[in-house]
Scaffold this motif. Structure first.
Motif, PDB file in Angstrom:
ATOM      1  N   SER A  23       0.822  -1.214   0.000  1.00 13.70           N
ATOM      2  CA  SER A  23       0.000   0.000   0.000  1.00 13.70           C
ATOM      3  C   SER A  23       0.857   1.267   0.000  1.00 13.70           C
ATOM      4  CB  SER A  23      -1.020  -0.005   1.147  1.00 13.70           C
ATOM      5  OG  SER A  23      -0.340   0.057   2.361  1.00 13.70           O
ATOM      6  N   GLN A  24       2.153   1.118   0.325  1.00 16.75           N
ATOM      7  CA  GLN A  24       3.089   2.244   0.102  1.00 16.75           C
ATOM      8  C   GLN A  24       3.451   2.327  -1.380  1.00 16.75           C
ATOM      9  OE1 GLN A  24       6.767   2.116   2.379  1.00 16.75           O
ATOM     10  NE2 GLN A  24       5.667   1.343   4.153  1.00 16.75           N
ATOM     11  N   ALA A  25       3.722   1.148  -1.973  1.00 16.94           N
ATOM     12  CA  ALA A  25       4.232   1.103  -3.353  1.00 16.94           C
ATOM     13  C   ALA A  25       3.158   1.405  -4.391  1.00 16.94           C
ATOM     14  CB  ALA A  25       4.832  -0.270  -3.627  1.00 16.94           C
TER      15      ALA A  25
ATOM     16  N   ASP B  57       5.951   7.143  -7.335  1.00 16.80           N
ATOM     17  CA  ASP B  57       6.747   6.081  -6.722  1.00 16.80           C
ATOM     18  C   ASP B  57       7.411   6.630  -5.454  1.00 16.80           C
ATOM     19  OD1 ASP B  57       8.640   4.167  -5.988  1.00 16.80           O
ATOM     20  OD2 ASP B  57       9.162   3.681  -8.054  1.00 16.80           O
ATOM     21  N   PRO B  58       7.092   6.038  -4.267  1.00 16.44           N
ATOM     22  CA  PRO B  58       7.674   6.563  -3.027  1.00 16.44           C
ATOM     23  C   PRO B  58       9.104   6.084  -2.798  1.00 16.44           C
ATOM     24  CG  PRO B  58       6.277   4.682  -2.532  1.00 16.44           C
ATOM     25  CD  PRO B  58       6.210   4.885  -4.025  1.00 16.44           C
ATOM     26  N   TRP B  59       9.539   5.068  -3.543  1.00 13.94           N
ATOM     27  CA  TRP B  59      10.842   4.441  -3.300  1.00 13.94           C
ATOM     28  C   TRP B  59      11.900   4.884  -4.298  1.00 13.94           C
ATOM     29  CZ3 TRP B  59       8.313  -1.050  -2.782  1.00 13.94           C
ATOM     30  CH2 TRP B  59       7.590  -1.099  -1.581  1.00 13.94           C
ATOM     31  N   GLU B  60      11.498   5.049  -5.549  1.00 14.22           N
ATOM     32  CA  GLU B  60      12.444   5.451  -6.608  1.00 14.22           C
ATOM     33  C   GLU B  60      11.898   6.741  -7.228  1.00 14.22           C
ATOM     34  OE1 GLU B  60      15.080   3.743  -6.612  1.00 14.22           O
ATOM     35  OE2 GLU B  60      14.524   1.740  -5.910  1.00 14.22           O
ATOM     36  N   SER B  61      12.444   7.860  -6.798  1.00 21.27           N
ATOM     37  CA  SER B  61      11.893   9.160  -7.184  1.00 21.27           C
ATOM     38  C   SER B  61      12.019   9.422  -8.679  1.00 21.27           C
ATOM     39  CB  SER B  61      12.630  10.249  -6.391  1.00 21.27           C
ATOM     40  OG  SER B  61      13.005  11.311  -7.215  1.00 21.27           O
ATOM     41  N   ILE B  62      10.938   9.888  -9.281  1.00 20.94           N
ATOM     42  CA  ILE B  62      10.963  10.184 -10.716  1.00 20.94           C
ATOM     43  C   ILE B  62      11.928  11.332 -11.014  1.00 20.94           C
ATOM     44  CG2 ILE B  62       8.930  11.714 -10.656  1.00 20.94           C
ATOM     45  CD1 ILE B  62       8.300  10.493 -13.521  1.00 20.94           C
ATOM     46  N   GLU B  63      12.121  12.227 -10.054  1.00 24.48           N
ATOM     47  CA  GLU B  63      13.067  13.338 -10.279  1.00 24.48           C
ATOM     48  C   GLU B  63      14.477  12.789 -10.485  1.00 24.48           C
ATOM     49  OE1 GLU B  63      11.948  16.187 -11.075  1.00 24.48           O
ATOM     50  OE2 GLU B  63       9.973  15.407 -10.549  1.00 24.48           O
ATOM     51  N   LEU B  64      14.867  11.832  -9.634  1.00 26.66           N
ATOM     52  CA  LEU B  64      16.185  11.195  -9.805  1.00 26.66           C
ATOM     53  C   LEU B  64      16.189  10.317 -11.059  1.00 26.66           C
ATOM     54  CD1 LEU B  64      16.968  10.144  -6.114  1.00 26.66           C
ATOM     55  CD2 LEU B  64      17.980  12.034  -7.395  1.00 26.66           C
ATOM     56  N   GLY B  65      15.060   9.670 -11.306  1.00 26.94           N
ATOM     57  CA  GLY B  65      14.941   8.802 -12.485  1.00 26.94           C
ATOM     58  C   GLY B  65      15.175   9.574 -13.776  1.00 26.94           C
ATOM     59  N   LYS B  66      14.666  10.795 -13.822  1.00 22.65           N
ATOM     60  CA  LYS B  66      14.785  11.609 -15.054  1.00 22.65           C
ATOM     61  C   LYS B  66      16.247  11.870 -15.420  1.00 22.65           C
ATOM     62  CE  LYS B  66      10.350  13.996 -14.993  1.00 22.65           C
ATOM     63  NZ  LYS B  66       9.620  15.109 -14.348  1.00 22.65           N
ATOM     64  N   GLU B  67      17.128  11.839 -14.421  1.00 19.62           N
ATOM     65  CA  GLU B  67      18.560  12.058 -14.706  1.00 19.62           C
ATOM     66  C   GLU B  67      19.121  10.938 -15.594  1.00 19.62           C
ATOM     67  OE1 GLU B  67      20.649  12.665 -11.014  1.00 19.62           O
ATOM     68  OE2 GLU B  67      19.184  14.175 -10.363  1.00 19.62           O
ATOM     69  N   LEU B  68      18.495   9.752 -15.526  1.00 22.91           N
ATOM     70  CA  LEU B  68      18.960   8.630 -16.345  1.00 22.91           C
ATOM     71  C   LEU B  68      18.630   8.847 -17.826  1.00 22.91           C
ATOM     72  CD1 LEU B  68      17.900   5.576 -14.130  1.00 22.91           C
ATOM     73  CD2 LEU B  68      20.100   6.763 -14.148  1.00 22.91           C
ATOM     74  N   ALA B  69      17.677   9.740 -18.103  1.00 23.53           N
ATOM     75  CA  ALA B  69      17.229   9.950 -19.492  1.00 23.53           C
ATOM     76  C   ALA B  69      18.266  10.662 -20.345  1.00 23.53           C
ATOM     77  CB  ALA B  69      15.925  10.736 -19.495  1.00 23.53           C
ATOM     78  N   ASN B  70      19.343  11.163 -19.714  1.00 30.67           N
ATOM     79  CA  ASN B  70      20.334  11.948 -20.463  1.00 30.67           C
ATOM     80  C   ASN B  70      21.330  11.107 -21.255  1.00 30.67           C
ATOM     81  OD1 ASN B  70      19.182  14.269 -19.376  1.00 30.67           O
ATOM     82  ND2 ASN B  70      20.423  14.118 -17.524  1.00 30.67           N
ATOM     83  N   TYR B  71      21.317   9.778 -21.072  1.00 30.46           N
ATOM     84  CA  TYR B  71      22.286   8.937 -21.789  1.00 30.46           C
ATOM     85  C   TYR B  71      21.806   8.681 -23.218  1.00 30.46           C
ATOM     86  CZ  TYR B  71      24.434   8.208 -17.259  1.00 30.46           C
ATOM     87  OH  TYR B  71      25.061   8.411 -16.055  1.00 30.46           O
ATOM     88  N   PRO B  72      22.743   8.655 -24.188  1.00 32.07           N
ATOM     89  CA  PRO B  72      22.347   8.487 -25.592  1.00 32.07           C
ATOM     90  C   PRO B  72      21.596   7.184 -25.890  1.00 32.07           C
ATOM     91  CG  PRO B  72      24.744   8.862 -25.398  1.00 32.07           C
ATOM     92  CD  PRO B  72      24.179   8.896 -24.017  1.00 32.07           C
TER      93      PRO B  72
END
Length: 289
Positions: free
Chosen positions: A178-180, A239-254
């Motif tokens: 119920s958190q996830a 997502d309470p465990w894996e923040s989308i803000e941090l996730g978006k940083e992964l989008a910068n790779y080619p």
């Protein structure tokens, strides 16, 4: 047509499910504490056009749970070898990989080590591995200390087993879910049971404790620059465990083809809202053909 089957890998029983008997192959990899049943709402939909497989990683679901280190440690290298061998021996063709949570890191590790095997990857709410040794250096000191103390304490077998017994209960599993999950109606008794039953297997506590103490191995940002195939990220915005803000940083790779936010969804969007995720996965497959 669904069937739950077993395959022998390195002398250990591995559970998997397969749906569909024509088209290209798609292999689904679950997250920590879950199993192939977590894809039960996705496999039949995509099996109309694809051969779909969902595998239980060693240590989870119906798969064997050998004592850590005998002979395998529970690491991304171990699981990527398992997935690659599964693709070669059971699927017998190159595959599309779909992962959730730590399953996403497994998909990337598999592709990096087996560039001939993986056509493209779909990553749903990728684990950012915030307890990794290199990540912890960036945490506030009190969070870092807390995480290290917790890992050390759980290495004591008695304490670790006691802790595991407290959390491997239907009520606690339901609370964690119920958190996830943002859509509470998706948390059915079937879902709780699907996670609870394998947690009672002999060896399940040792697997859990081994992985909670695992702070090494590859991070997503180590694998993305050397990924031999395109990857698309899908991310539940709540997502309470894996923040989308941090996730978006992964989008910068080619190698990242697309980053698709899933509005209002949590950590396991494929199970929480299959009616949203299934058509998106179908579009992703069509785009990558």
């Amino acid at each position: 047509m669904s069937n739950y089957q077993t395959w022998q890998w390195q002398g250990f029983k591995i559970g998997y499910q397969s749906y569909g008997d024509s088209g290209e192959a798609v292999v689904f990899i679950h997250g920590f504490g879950a199993n192939s049943g977590h894809w039960r709402h996705n496999l039949p939909f995509l099996a109309e056009n694809y051969r779909c497989y969902a595998i239980d990683l060693l240590g989870f679901g119906a798969s064997a749970k050998p004592t850590p280190g005998q002979p395998f440690e529970y690491t991304f290298e171990t699981w990527s070898k398992q997935v690659a061998d599964f693709c070669r021996e059971v699927v017998k063709t190159p595959v599309y990989l779909v992962g959730n949570s730590i399953g996403c890191v497994v998909t990337m590790q598999t592709a990096v080590e087996n560039p001939d095997l993986v056509i493209a990857i779909a990553s749903l709410n990728c684990s950012l591995r915030l307890l990794h040794d290199r990540k912890r250096e960036t945490l506030a000191w009190y969070r870092n200390v807390g995480a290290m103390v917790m890992q050390k304490v759980l290495k004591n077998k008695k304490i670790g087993n006691f802790f595991y017994q407290q959390i491997a209960k239907p009520k606690v599993i339901k609370n964690l879910l119920s958190q996830a999950y943002q859509k509470k109606e998706a948390i059915s008794d079937e879902l709780v049971d699907l996670i609870y039953q394998p947690s009672q297997d002999k060896g399940a506590a040792d697997v859990f404790l081994a992985f909670t103490g695992y702070s090494q191995g590859a991070l997503p940002e180590d694998l993305l620059p050397i990924l031999p195939c395109p990857i698309t990220f899908f991310w539940g915005t709540n997502d309470p465990w894996e923040s989308i803000e941090l996730g978006k940083e992964l989008a910068n790779y080619p190698t990242v083809k697309d980053f698709i936010p899933l509005e209002g969804l949590g950590h396991c969007p494929q199970d929480e809202a299959p009616e949203i995720v299934n058509p998106l996965l179908q579009q992703w497959l069509e785009k990558n053909q």
